[in-house]
Design an enzyme around this catalytic site. Structure first.
Site, mmCIF file in Angstrom:
data_model
loop_
_atom_site.group_PDB
_atom_site.id
_atom_site.type_symbol
_atom_site.label_atom_id
_atom_site.label_comp_id
_atom_site.label_asym_id
_atom_site.label_seq_id
_atom_site.Cartn_x
_atom_site.Cartn_y
_atom_site.Cartn_z
ATOM 1 N N GLY A 32 0.803 -1.219 0.000
ATOM 2 C CA GLY A 32 0.000 0.000 0.000
ATOM 3 C C GLY A 32 0.832 1.263 0.000
ATOM 4 C CG ASP A 34 5.088 1.006 4.846
ATOM 5 O OD1 ASP A 34 5.947 1.905 4.865
ATOM 6 O OD2 ASP A 34 5.184 -0.042 5.519
ATOM 7 C CB SER A 121 -6.083 2.019 9.882
ATOM 8 O OG SER A 121 -4.988 1.869 10.748
ATOM 9 C CB THR A 122 -8.972 3.100 5.075
ATOM 10 O OG1 THR A 122 -8.064 3.759 4.193
ATOM 11 C CG2 THR A 122 -9.426 4.046 6.173
ATOM 12 N N GLY A 123 -6.735 0.526 4.365
ATOM 13 C CA GLY A 123 -6.364 -0.439 3.326
ATOM 14 C C GLY A 123 -6.381 -1.856 3.887
#
Length: 174
Positions: A32, A34, A121-123
């Site tokens: 993602g 990151d 945090s939504t992935g």
């Protein structure tokens, strides 16, 4: 006077003082946003992350650390570890709130005048997008009101769903 902005874009292309990375506890890159930040920023970010890991053993959920931005158009990357969604019974909202507060605290400490947040945090961590967006906007607004800091905040959405959620939340309070 701080302002809140909304963009649908790739956060690795945003020219601000600091971009926030939705990191994992190892700080060694992942998927993602990151992975995208580590790829676009180059090895300098990973080198700084390794130094942090050697010093303190990674980054706990809700906490934040700061590194160089390497090849990115930003000066810094603030890495924060969002919570994995477990149905809302494991203090996920408190931990997500801490991500935004601790990132803003680091920004202030490092004299950052502009910061860009992804949708933390939504992935792959599956935090419900409407709740995550509400926490992000409210936490940043509260923090700015409490500190009177002069930091422009960009909410950078990669997908249409998050963009619409943030757009609604930011329009409500104009």
């Amino acid at each position: 006077m701080s302002k809140l902005f909304l963009q649908k874009a790739d956060i690795t292309k945003i020219a601000v003082d600091a971009i926030v990375n939705a990191a994992n506890t190892s700080l060694l890159g992942g998927g993602g946003v990151d992975g995208a930040i580590h790829r676009a920023g180059g090895p300098a970010i990973l080198d700084d992350c390794r130094k942090i890991v050697a010093r303190q053993g990674g980054c706990k959920t809700g906490e934040a650390v700061i590194t160089t931005a390497g090849n990115l158009p930003a000066k810094y990357v603030i890495h924060t570890v969002g919570p994995v969604w477990n149905g809302g019974e494991k203090n996920e909202a408190i931990k997500l709130t801490a991500c935004y507060r601790n990132s803003m605290n680091l920004a202030l400490e490092n004299k950052v005048k502009s910061i860009a947040f992804p949708n933390i945090s939504t992935g792959i961590y599956h935090y419900p997008k409407p709740s995550a967006a509400a926490i992000a906007v409210q936490t940043v607004r509260d923090w700015l009101a409490e500190t009177n800091a002069d930091i422009d905040v960009y909410f950078v959405c990669f997908d249409d769903e998050n963009y619409q959620l943030y757009s609604h939340l930011l329009d409500e309070k104009k």
